[in-house]
Design a protein around this motif. Structure first.
Motif, short mmCIF file in Angstrom:
data_model
loop_
_atom_site.label_atom_id
_atom_site.label_comp_id
_atom_site.label_asym_id
_atom_site.label_seq_id
_atom_site.Cartn_x
_atom_site.Cartn_y
_atom_site.Cartn_z
N HIS A 99 79.00 -35.37 -40.80
CA HIS A 99 79.90 -35.20 -39.66
C HIS A 99 79.14 -35.52 -38.39
O HIS A 99 78.25 -34.79 -37.97
N HIS A 101 78.91 -36.13 -34.29
CA HIS A 101 79.54 -35.61 -33.08
C HIS A 101 79.04 -36.40 -31.87
O HIS A 101 77.84 -36.57 -31.68
N SER A 128 83.68 -36.88 -34.69
CA SER A 128 84.36 -36.18 -33.60
C SER A 128 83.86 -36.74 -32.28
O SER A 128 82.68 -36.60 -31.95
N HIS A 130 84.45 -35.83 -29.07
CA HIS A 130 84.12 -34.81 -28.06
C HIS A 130 84.11 -35.38 -26.65
O HIS A 130 83.20 -35.10 -25.86
N VAL A 161 88.15 -36.50 -36.12
CA VAL A 161 88.67 -35.19 -35.71
C VAL A 161 88.70 -35.14 -34.19
O VAL A 161 87.66 -35.26 -33.53
N VAL A 163 89.46 -32.86 -30.82
CA VAL A 163 89.43 -31.43 -30.53
C VAL A 163 90.62 -30.98 -29.68
O VAL A 163 90.81 -29.79 -29.45
N ASN A 187 89.19 -26.78 -30.81
CA ASN A 187 87.98 -25.97 -30.76
C ASN A 187 88.37 -24.49 -30.84
O ASN A 187 89.47 -24.11 -30.43
N ILE A 369 88.94 -27.89 -40.46
CA ILE A 369 87.96 -28.95 -40.69
C ILE A 369 87.53 -28.98 -42.15
O ILE A 369 87.36 -30.06 -42.75
#
Length: 383
Positions: A99, A101, A128, A130, A161, A163, A187, A369
């Motif tokens: 995963h 980020h 993700s 972010h 993914v 948030v 989140n 998740i």
């Protein structure tokens, strides 16, 4: 795949500071407590004593270990070394899920995961954003290059993914509708961080806590504070808590405006300690994705006044009276004055704690998740 099968999960990200680091720490704790094996690969050149203490707190949840190597923020020759060192470490851990980020962590996880897939490892590659790269301007050369790279990397991605819905919509506008599986999962914060934090008897009227840089708007907060005093026609008090590259500039700004005695300036501290200093937390950011400071303040039962940017309206409510225009000290001062002069303003404006926990708890986030991890792994193993 069996719902009870424990997973081996590696999180890759660059800088162990801010919201991404908080997000990964929460996932690591939640998934470790659920019986899964978790590890982290991140940069070794950023962070300080505060981050070291945070790593010490989560080490018991990292059964696959903590690997820190130099990972530069900008693209450069060092990326090849970081990629190779990360690959060797990750391959030895035999993960089920990689995963990534943020832009750099996402690229590392997906490239390494794809190499492992060529070598017959059945690993899910999850990304993700972010916020991060999504803040770039579509019209700029850098933005066009980054968004083209994001589109290219979708070919190496099993799931994205987001948030918050704002992040999903921004991605679709700037990069395109994802060509891989995508999910929006808010989140969340842990149950330990949800509960009222009383304000000290020597508390101040307003609190800013966060990074001291223009993107986060401390200058707007200082300007709005002075205007709020003029609106309510008496002196007020405030506190700025945090560290960052523009700290000295804000200190000078307060002194030049004669606010040095009414606005205190303190270094970064545990957010629970900062919350004990005021009932009202002001988040004057010029841009955000899904800032944890808003979640944490709401979880602590504080009143939050924030700019209408990123996913903040999804937390406070799209029509909330607590939302103000970004980079607009007059609008911010208007709401700050209302918050300190209107009885019952908190109860009539803030979301209920029950609704907050149902949408923004770490357990809800981690479960969502984890379900996505299993879904993608099932698809990979049945292909």
């Amino acid at each position: 795949m069996p719902e009870t099968e424990p997973l081996r999960i590696i999180h890759c990200f660059r800088s162990p500071v801010g919201g991404i680091f908080r997000h990964v720490r929460d996932l690591a704790e939640q998934h470790s407590n659920a019986g899964h094996k978790v590890g982290i690969v991140c940069d070794s050149t950023t962070g300080g004593d505060h981050e070291d203490r945070l790593f010490d707190q989560i080490r018991p949840y990292l059964s696959l270990g903590l690997t820190r190597i130099p990972i530069r923020r900008s693209v450069g020759s060092g990326d090849a070394r970081a990629l190779w060192r990360s690959y060797k470490e990750i391959k030895s851990l035999q993960p089920d899920v990689l995963h990534g980020h943020g832009a750099k962590g996402g690229a590392l996880a997906r490239i390494i995961g794809s190499v492992l897939r060529v070598k017959k490892y059945r690993v899910a590659r999850v990304y993700s954003p972010h916020g991060g790269s999504l803040h770039y301007d579509q019209a700029s050369l850098a933005g066009r290059a980054i968004f083209s790279m994001e589109r290219l990397l979708e070919q190496l991605t099993d799931a994205i993914v987001f948030v918050c819905d704002f992040e999903r919509r921004t991605y679709e506008t700037k990069v395109g509708v994802p060509r891989c599986s995508a999910r929006m999962i808010y989140n969340g914060i842990s149950d330990a961080d949800i509960g009222a934090i009383p304000t000290r008897s020597d508390g101040v009227h307003f609190l800013y806590v966060g990074m001291l840089r223009d993107l986060k708007g401390p200058d707007v907060f200082i300007d709005a504070f002075a205007r709020t005093e003029r609106l309510v026609k008496h002196p007020l008090s405030a506190l700025v808590v945090g560290d960052g590259p523009d700290r000295d500039k804000y200190d000078a700004m307060m002194m030049q405006r004669g606010l040095g005695r009414r606005i205190g300036l303190l270094p970064a501290m545990p957010v629970q300690d900062a919350f004990s200093m005021s009932n009202i937390v002001v988040v004057p950011s010029r841009a955000e994705s899904m800032p944890y400071i808003v979640l944490e303040a709401l979880g602590a039962a504080k009143s939050v006044i924030a700019t209408r940017v990123g996913g903040i309206p999804e937390m406070l409510g799209a029509d909330s009276e607590a939302l103000v225009n970004p980079d607009d000290p007059d609008d911010l001062a208007r709401v700050m004055a209302k918050a300190v002069t209107t009885p019952g303003w908190h109860d009539s404006t803030m979301p209920s704690m029950a609704d907050f926990k149902a949408r923004f708890s770490a357990s809800v986030m981690a479960d969502g998740i984890l379900a996505l991890y299993r879904e993608r792994l099932t698809a990979i193993r049945s292909a």
